[in-house]
Design a protein around this motif. Structure first.
Motif, PDB file in Angstrom:
ATOM      1  N   LEU A 212      42.560  43.446  26.468  1.00 26.55           N
ATOM      2  CA  LEU A 212      41.761  43.633  27.682  1.00 26.55           C
ATOM      3  C   LEU A 212      40.321  43.201  27.458  1.00 26.55           C
ATOM      4  CD1 LEU A 212      41.405  44.528  30.573  1.00 26.55           C
ATOM      5  CD2 LEU A 212      41.261  46.902  29.774  1.00 26.55           C
ATOM      6  N   SER A 213      39.749  43.541  26.329  1.00 21.37           N
ATOM      7  CA  SER A 213      38.370  43.129  26.036  1.00 21.37           C
ATOM      8  C   SER A 213      38.250  41.615  26.010  1.00 21.37           C
ATOM      9  CB  SER A 213      37.919  43.707  24.689  1.00 21.37           C
ATOM     10  OG  SER A 213      37.940  45.114  24.713  1.00 21.37           O
ATOM     11  N   GLN A 214      39.251  40.959  25.460  1.00 23.74           N
ATOM     12  CA  GLN A 214      39.253  39.496  25.408  1.00 23.74           C
ATOM     13  C   GLN A 214      39.277  38.902  26.815  1.00 23.74           C
ATOM     14  OE1 GLN A 214      42.889  37.100  24.332  1.00 23.74           O
ATOM     15  NE2 GLN A 214      41.734  36.798  22.440  1.00 23.74           N
ATOM     16  N   VAL A 215      40.122  39.449  27.682  1.00 22.94           N
ATOM     17  CA  VAL A 215      40.214  38.959  29.059  1.00 22.94           C
ATOM     18  C   VAL A 215      38.908  39.195  29.802  1.00 22.94           C
ATOM     19  CG1 VAL A 215      41.360  39.294  31.282  1.00 22.94           C
ATOM     20  CG2 VAL A 215      42.717  39.202  29.185  1.00 22.94           C
ATOM     21  N   GLU A 216      38.336  40.389  29.654  1.00 23.11           N
ATOM     22  CA  GLU A 216      37.093  40.711  30.356  1.00 23.11           C
ATOM     23  C   GLU A 216      35.940  39.841  29.874  1.00 23.11           C
ATOM     24  OE1 GLU A 216      37.647  45.414  31.514  1.00 23.11           O
ATOM     25  OE2 GLU A 216      37.038  44.905  29.473  1.00 23.11           O
ATOM     26  N   ALA A 217      35.937  39.464  28.603  1.00 23.48           N
ATOM     27  CA  ALA A 217      34.864  38.619  28.076  1.00 23.48           C
ATOM     28  C   ALA A 217      34.925  37.207  28.635  1.00 23.48           C
ATOM     29  CB  ALA A 217      34.941  38.582  26.550  1.00 23.48           C
ATOM     30  N   LEU A 218      36.129  36.735  28.917  1.00 17.75           N
ATOM     31  CA  LEU A 218      36.298  35.355  29.380  1.00 17.75           C
ATOM     32  C   LEU A 218      36.422  35.249  30.891  1.00 17.75           C
ATOM     33  CD1 LEU A 218      38.872  34.137  26.690  1.00 17.75           C
ATOM     34  CD2 LEU A 218      36.425  33.600  26.800  1.00 17.75           C
ATOM     35  N   SER A 220      37.823  38.241  34.127  1.00 18.25           N
ATOM     36  CA  SER A 220      37.572  39.534  34.760  1.00 18.25           C
ATOM     37  C   SER A 220      38.863  40.325  34.695  1.00 18.25           C
ATOM     38  CB  SER A 220      37.129  39.363  36.213  1.00 18.25           C
ATOM     39  OG  SER A 220      38.203  38.860  36.998  1.00 18.25           O
ATOM     40  N   GLN A 221      38.814  41.590  35.095  1.00 18.73           N
ATOM     41  CA  GLN A 221      40.010  42.420  35.066  1.00 18.73           C
ATOM     42  C   GLN A 221      41.117  41.877  35.958  1.00 18.73           C
ATOM     43  OE1 GLN A 221      39.329  46.554  35.859  1.00 18.73           O
ATOM     44  NE2 GLN A 221      38.303  46.929  33.917  1.00 18.73           N
ATOM     45  N   ASP A 222      40.735  41.143  37.012  1.00 16.29           N
ATOM     46  CA  ASP A 222      41.744  40.565  37.897  1.00 16.29           C
ATOM     47  C   ASP A 222      42.668  39.612  37.155  1.00 16.29           C
ATOM     48  OD1 ASP A 222      40.731  41.961  40.017  1.00 16.29           O
ATOM     49  OD2 ASP A 222      39.544  40.296  40.801  1.00 16.29           O
ATOM     50  N   LYS A 223      42.184  39.034  36.066  1.00 17.53           N
ATOM     51  CA  LYS A 223      42.982  38.088  35.291  1.00 17.53           C
ATOM     52  C   LYS A 223      43.857  38.777  34.252  1.00 17.53           C
ATOM     53  CE  LYS A 223      40.688  34.579  37.165  1.00 17.53           C
ATOM     54  NZ  LYS A 223      41.310  33.625  38.093  1.00 17.53           N
ATOM     55  N   PHE A 224      43.788  40.096  34.175  1.00 21.51           N
ATOM     56  CA  PHE A 224      44.553  40.834  33.161  1.00 21.51           C
ATOM     57  C   PHE A 224      45.983  40.998  33.663  1.00 21.51           C
ATOM     58  CE2 PHE A 224      45.198  45.071  30.806  1.00 21.51           C
ATOM     59  CZ  PHE A 224      45.627  44.416  29.665  1.00 21.51           C
ATOM     60  N   VAL A 225      46.815  40.029  33.329  1.00 19.33           N
ATOM     61  CA  VAL A 225      48.205  39.990  33.758  1.00 19.33           C
ATOM     62  C   VAL A 225      49.063  39.664  32.550  1.00 19.33           C
ATOM     63  CG1 VAL A 225      49.907  38.819  35.198  1.00 19.33           C
ATOM     64  CG2 VAL A 225      47.606  39.250  36.101  1.00 19.33           C
ATOM     65  N   SER A 226      49.907  40.596  32.162  1.00 18.92           N
ATOM     66  CA  SER A 226      50.793  40.378  31.019  1.00 18.92           C
ATOM     67  C   SER A 226      52.042  41.225  31.201  1.00 18.92           C
ATOM     68  CB  SER A 226      50.094  40.757  29.708  1.00 18.92           C
ATOM     69  OG  SER A 226      50.994  40.673  28.624  1.00 18.92           O
TER      70      SER A 226
END
Length: 281
Positions: A212-218, A220-226
């Motif tokens: 999650l930290s990696q996604v948020e750094a690059l 946003s939370q909207d892109k956190f899909v797994s």
């Protein structure tokens, strides 16, 4: 009833340009016999790259599609399914299977679909089913379906109140199922929960990174899909099937849940996410 392809804001059919060229606009609603529970409108891109797979949402719902929810949907989850799509995963498969066996709360069923593996995957799976403490159903596809369609086949066999998605090369921490079941029971409004995980290398060595930290750094939370970090209620699965051609199963499920305001980002770290040269995603 299934989602239909309504008119887009531009007045054309249910597609609109995205960064990769195409996407789907859908209106969805979940309701019981007595009252509407969730509704929303969404756009979901067709490919699975992080910069395109996150849904883009519109605020004005139109022509909402009714979808019945079973009366006991929001009761306490009692039956747990795990679905695993496998293809040439022999190198790390045993560790993933063992982590399922080591769960504090065992799933009620494990659905595995092998997508025509040419390595020892099917042999490993067959041996596992002989003595597994989990009721396991193993299927071998006659032809290669591809990653998302193989998961779709698994989902068609799942009978649990909650369905957990499982990759072939990760390791679940022992409390994962128990903690997520508690989360769903505490939040009956949720249809899908995604949790965080530790990024590890091929031998499970952790170097301090979290997904999650990696996604948020690059992004946003909207892109956190797994998918491998997700679990969903059976009614979201029913709504999602069949998965549209060209759309990743996890992107599709997350888009539906978000459109219904029923997706939860749960920051607990419940899994080791193995990064290696053969990762599918």
């Amino acid at each position: 009833m299934r989602p239909e392809r309504p008119l887009s804001p531009s007045g054309k059919d249910g597609t609109r340009p995205g960064r990769d060229g195409r996407g789907l606009v859908l209106n969805v609603r979940l309701e019981t016999n007595s009252s509407q529970l969730h509704s929303g409108r969404m756009f979901v891109a067709v490919d699975c790259r992080p910069e395109t797979m996150s849904p883009i949402f519109f605020n004005t719902p139109t022509s909402l599609v009714p979808f019945p929810i079973e009366e006991n949907t929001f009761m306490e989850a009692k039956r747990i399914s795990v679905v695993m799509a496998v293809y040439n995963g022999s190198k790390f498969l045993t560790a993933q299977l063992q982590s399922l066996v080591d769960q504090n709360r065992l799933p009620d069923e494990l659905i595995i679909c092998d997508d025509g593996s040419t390595d020892a995957s099917y042999d490993i799976l067959s041996e596992f089913t002989k003595n597994a403490p989990i009721t396991t159903r193993l299927f071998q596809n006659d032809r290669n379906l591809g990653f998302s369609k193989n998961f779709e086949k698994c989902l068609g066999f799942a009978s649990g109140d909650l369905v957990f998605f499982c990759d072939q090369d990760d390791v679940w921490l022992p409390t994962k199922i128990d903690v997520l079941v508690q989360r769903f029971n505490e939040r009956p409004d949720l249809m899908l929960v995604i949790h965080d995980g530790q990024l590890v290398d091929h031998d499970l060595t952790w170097h301090g990174a979290y997904k999650l930290s990696q996604v948020e750094a690059l992004y946003s939370q909207d892109k956190f899909v797994s998918g491998s970090l997700s679990a969903a209620r059976k009614d979201l699965i029913r709504l999602a099937l069949p998965i549209p051609e060209g759309i990743c199963h996890d992107s599709w499920l997350h888009a539906l849940a978000e459109a219904l305001n029923a997706r939860d980002i749960f920051r607990h770290r419940l899994q080791l996410i193995r990064r290696h040269g053969d990762n599918a995603s």
